[in-house]
Motif scaffolding. Structure first.
Motif, PDB file in Angstrom:
ATOM      1  N   VAL A   1      -5.069   5.326  -8.709  1.00 11.33           N
ATOM      2  CA  VAL A   1      -4.658   4.529  -9.976  1.00 11.33           C
ATOM      3  C   VAL A   1      -4.541   3.038  -9.602  1.00 11.33           C
ATOM      4  CG1 VAL A   1      -3.114   4.548 -11.813  1.00 11.33           C
ATOM      5  CG2 VAL A   1      -3.764   6.605 -10.683  1.00 11.33           C
TER       6      VAL A   1
ATOM      7  N   PHE B   1      -0.043   2.977  -6.713  1.00  9.66           N
ATOM      8  CA  PHE B   1       0.006   4.225  -6.371  1.00  9.66           C
ATOM      9  C   PHE B   1      -0.820   4.875  -5.139  1.00  9.66           C
ATOM     10  CE2 PHE B   1       1.376   5.837 -10.576  1.00  9.66           C
ATOM     11  CZ  PHE B   1       1.237   4.840 -11.361  1.00  9.66           C
TER      12      PHE B   1
ATOM     13  N   GLU C   1       0.866 -10.411 -15.929  1.00 10.17           N
ATOM     14  CA  GLU C   1       0.371 -10.248 -14.479  1.00 10.17           C
ATOM     15  C   GLU C   1      -0.926  -9.600 -14.536  1.00 10.17           C
ATOM     16  OE1 GLU C   1       3.090  -8.157 -12.246  1.00 10.17           O
ATOM     17  OE2 GLU C   1       1.959  -8.125 -10.324  1.00 10.17           O
TER      18      GLU C   1
ATOM     19  N   ARG D   1      13.055   8.939  -9.548  1.00  5.49           N
ATOM     20  CA  ARG D   1      12.912   7.430  -9.203  1.00  5.49           C
ATOM     21  C   ARG D   1      14.041   7.173  -7.981  1.00  5.49           C
ATOM     22  NH1 ARG D   1      13.831   2.887 -13.564  1.00  5.49           N
ATOM     23  NH2 ARG D   1      14.872   1.795 -11.722  1.00  5.49           N
TER      24      ARG D   1
ATOM     25  N   ARG E   1       7.068  -0.001  -6.592  1.00  2.00           N
ATOM     26  CA  ARG E   1       7.044  -1.076  -7.544  1.00  2.00           C
ATOM     27  C   ARG E   1       8.063  -2.358  -6.841  1.00  2.00           C
ATOM     28  NH1 ARG E   1      10.154  -4.061 -10.709  1.00  2.00           N
ATOM     29  NH2 ARG E   1       9.328  -5.054 -12.409  1.00  2.00           N
TER      30      ARG E   1
ATOM     31  N   GLN F   1      11.180  -4.358 -17.751  1.00  2.00           N
ATOM     32  CA  GLN F   1      10.300  -4.941 -16.524  1.00  2.00           C
ATOM     33  C   GLN F   1      10.716  -3.788 -15.490  1.00  2.00           C
ATOM     34  OE1 GLN F   1      10.652  -8.631 -15.023  1.00  2.00           O
ATOM     35  NE2 GLN F   1       8.794  -8.524 -13.809  1.00  2.00           N
TER      36      GLN F   1
ATOM     37  N   THR G   1       0.864  -0.912  -0.011  1.00  2.00           N
ATOM     38  CA  THR G   1       0.030  -0.025  -0.042  1.00  2.00           C
ATOM     39  C   THR G   1       0.992   1.370   0.111  1.00  2.00           C
ATOM     40  OG1 THR G   1      -0.210  -0.040   2.375  1.00  2.00           O
ATOM     41  CG2 THR G   1      -1.901  -1.053   1.260  1.00  2.00           C
ATOM     42  N   VAL G   2       0.489   2.384  -0.623  1.00  2.00           N
ATOM     43  CA  VAL G   2       1.025   3.465  -0.553  1.00  2.00           C
ATOM     44  C   VAL G   2       0.170   4.544  -0.222  1.00  2.00           C
ATOM     45  CG1 VAL G   2       2.108   5.182  -2.191  1.00  2.00           C
ATOM     46  CG2 VAL G   2       2.276   2.749  -2.814  1.00  2.00           C
TER      47      VAL G   2
ATOM     48  N   PHE H   1       8.780   5.825  -6.917  1.00  2.00           N
ATOM     49  CA  PHE H   1       8.685   6.702  -7.993  1.00  2.00           C
ATOM     50  C   PHE H   1       7.864   7.870  -7.676  1.00  2.00           C
ATOM     51  CE2 PHE H   1      10.305   3.985 -11.259  1.00  2.00           C
ATOM     52  CZ  PHE H   1       9.940   2.879 -10.971  1.00  2.00           C
TER      53      PHE H   1
ATOM     54  N   PHE I   1      -3.716  -0.906 -10.817  1.00  2.00           N
ATOM     55  CA  PHE I   1      -3.263  -1.636 -11.873  1.00  2.00           C
ATOM     56  C   PHE I   1      -4.141  -2.779 -12.375  1.00  2.00           C
ATOM     57  CE2 PHE I   1      -0.112  -4.420 -14.089  1.00  2.00           C
ATOM     58  CZ  PHE I   1      -0.209  -5.612 -13.617  1.00  2.00           C
TER      59      PHE I   1
ATOM     60  N   LEU J   1       7.349  11.036 -15.485  1.00  2.00           N
ATOM     61  CA  LEU J   1       8.174  10.596 -14.230  1.00  2.00           C
ATOM     62  C   LEU J   1       8.924  11.710 -13.790  1.00  2.00           C
ATOM     63  CD1 LEU J   1       9.437   8.464 -12.436  1.00  2.00           C
ATOM     64  CD2 LEU J   1      11.192   8.183 -13.984  1.00  2.00           C
TER      65      LEU J   1
ATOM     66  N   THR K   1       9.876  -8.069  -7.619  1.00  2.00           N
ATOM     67  CA  THR K   1       9.227  -9.008  -8.714  1.00  2.00           C
ATOM     68  C   THR K   1       7.813  -8.682  -9.188  1.00  2.00           C
ATOM     69  OG1 THR K   1       8.407 -10.349  -6.710  1.00  2.00           O
ATOM     70  CG2 THR K   1      10.470 -11.147  -7.486  1.00  2.00           C
ATOM     71  N   GLY K   2       7.413  -8.769 -10.109  1.00  2.00           N
ATOM     72  CA  GLY K   2       6.006  -8.369 -10.736  1.00  2.00           C
ATOM     73  C   GLY K   2       6.164  -7.343 -11.534  1.00  2.00           C
ATOM     74  N   ASN K   3       5.193  -6.670 -12.010  1.00  5.38           N
ATOM     75  CA  ASN K   3       5.307  -5.506 -12.960  1.00  5.38           C
ATOM     76  C   ASN K   3       4.480  -4.214 -12.301  1.00  5.38           C
ATOM     77  OD1 ASN K   3       6.705  -6.901 -14.866  1.00  5.38           O
ATOM     78  ND2 ASN K   3       4.701  -7.993 -15.539  1.00  5.38           N
ATOM     79  N   GLN K   4       3.544  -4.658 -11.494  1.00  6.78           N
ATOM     80  CA  GLN K   4       2.440  -3.449 -11.269  1.00  6.78           C
ATOM     81  C   GLN K   4       3.085  -2.495 -10.441  1.00  6.78           C
ATOM     82  OE1 GLN K   4      -0.886  -4.310  -8.357  1.00  6.78           O
ATOM     83  NE2 GLN K   4      -0.451  -6.534  -8.673  1.00  6.78           N
ATOM     84  N   PHE K   5       2.688  -1.237 -10.837  1.00  2.60           N
ATOM     85  CA  PHE K   5       3.018  -0.070  -9.590  1.00  2.60           C
ATOM     86  C   PHE K   5       1.759   0.042  -8.692  1.00  2.60           C
ATOM     87  CE2 PHE K   5       6.369   0.787 -12.097  1.00  2.60           C
ATOM     88  CZ  PHE K   5       6.804   2.106 -12.328  1.00  2.60           C
TER      89      PHE K   5
ATOM     90  N   TYR L   1      11.352  -0.677  -5.943  1.00  2.57           N
ATOM     91  CA  TYR L   1      11.570   0.757  -6.632  1.00  2.57           C
ATOM     92  C   TYR L   1      10.477   1.866  -6.117  1.00  2.57           C
ATOM     93  CZ  TYR L   1      14.274  -2.119  -9.749  1.00  2.57           C
ATOM     94  OH  TYR L   1      15.326  -3.045 -10.057  1.00  2.57           O
TER      95      TYR L   1
ATOM     96  N   TYR M   1       5.389  10.632  -9.719  1.00  2.84           N
ATOM     97  CA  TYR M   1       4.844  10.985 -11.210  1.00  2.84           C
ATOM     98  C   TYR M   1       4.135  12.282 -10.909  1.00  2.84           C
ATOM     99  CZ  TYR M   1       6.070   6.733 -13.653  1.00  2.84           C
ATOM    100  OH  TYR M   1       6.502   5.699 -14.164  1.00  2.84           O
TER     101      TYR M   1
ATOM    102  N   TYR N   1      -3.956   0.318 -16.514  1.00  7.05           N
ATOM    103  CA  TYR N   1      -4.337   0.923 -15.285  1.00  7.05           C
ATOM    104  C   TYR N   1      -5.642   1.592 -15.429  1.00  7.05           C
ATOM    105  CZ  TYR N   1       0.522   0.289 -13.724  1.00  7.05           C
ATOM    106  OH  TYR N   1       1.697  -0.201 -13.248  1.00  7.05           O
TER     107      TYR N   1
END
Lengths: 114, 113
Positions: B43, A104, B56, A50, A95, B98, A3-4, A35, B45, A47, A98-102, A33, A37, B35
């Motif tokens: 926002v 937010f 994913e 980061r 992020r 990635q 969670t962010v 970021f 995913f 961006l 592992t995995g791709n999703q951000f 990671y 935005y 998204y």
């Protein structure tokens, strides 16, 4: 799940002054990671900066810098010498390694007062 | 500077209709994402796509959703039977690798009536 949290829905700053936007996150991962935005009105997110979690040094991009506190899971954005063009919605994002999703945050709307 | 583009900018549809949202990612990017942002919310995913398959997806991305890369440039999101709660801004994004930053498009505002 990660969670962010952005606890400041709105912020304002006088032109040429400095403002800090807060972001905290929750994760069990050790490598990840972060970021920031920026989303100007009716325009796409771009961006700003980061930070890789394995780097101890805080990232800096011109007038933008971060204060990354890994132990506290805090990632604030400092904007120095604020300009009118800095007015936008700012999103903090996470992020994992592992995995791709951000993931937010809900965003902070920054107003720059001339 | 290359950008992610999305069309249309605004789509209005009736509940139960199918919609296809279009995206053109940056040409040398390999990873593609969708998204969404419901008004006033985060926002979120939906899905990521690499090497012509979903890599994913989130819980939101149920059987009503599908993605496709029909040619070498387009990346589409299809919603088969839209619901009122699908009304949102849909963002497409792409990244070179990635771990790189994701470049976002300007979004498509979907309104389901």
């Amino acid at each position: 799940a990660q969670t962010v949290t952005q606890s400041q829905p709105e912020m304002s700053v006088q032109e040429a002054e400095t403002v800090t936007l807060s972001c905290t996150y929750d994760t069990s991962e050790s490598d990840y990671y972060l970021f920031w935005y920026k989303q100007p009105p009716s325009r796409q997110m771009i961006l700003v900066i980061r930070q890789e979690a394995y780097k101890q040094q805080n990232a800096t991009e011109n007038r933008f810098s971060v204060n990354f506190q890994k132990a506290a899971k805090s990632f604030s954005l400092k904007i120095s010498d604020s300009q009118l063009g800095d007015a936008a919605m700012y999103f903090c994002a996470y992020r994992g390694n592992t995995g791709n999703q951000f993931y937010f945050g809900t965003g902070t709307s920054l107003t720059v007062i001339p | 500077e290359p950008e992610v583009t999305q069309t249309p900018s605004h789509q209005v549809t009736q509940m139960g209709q199918e919609v296809i949202l279009h995206c053109v990612p940056i040409s040398n990017h390999l990873y593609f994402y969708w998204y969404r942002q419901i008004l006033g919310q985060k926002v979120e995913f939906l899905v990521s796509f690499y090497n012509n398959e979903i890599s994913e997806k989130s819980e939101i991305f149920d059987d009503q959703f599908s993605v496709e890369r029909p040619d070498g440039s387009n990346f589409t999101l299809k919603i088969r039977s839209t619901k009122l709660e699908d009304s949102a801004m849909y963002f497409c994004a792409s990244s070179e690798l990635q771990t790189n930053e994701q470049f976002f498009g300007p979004g498509t505002r979907l309104t389901v009536l």
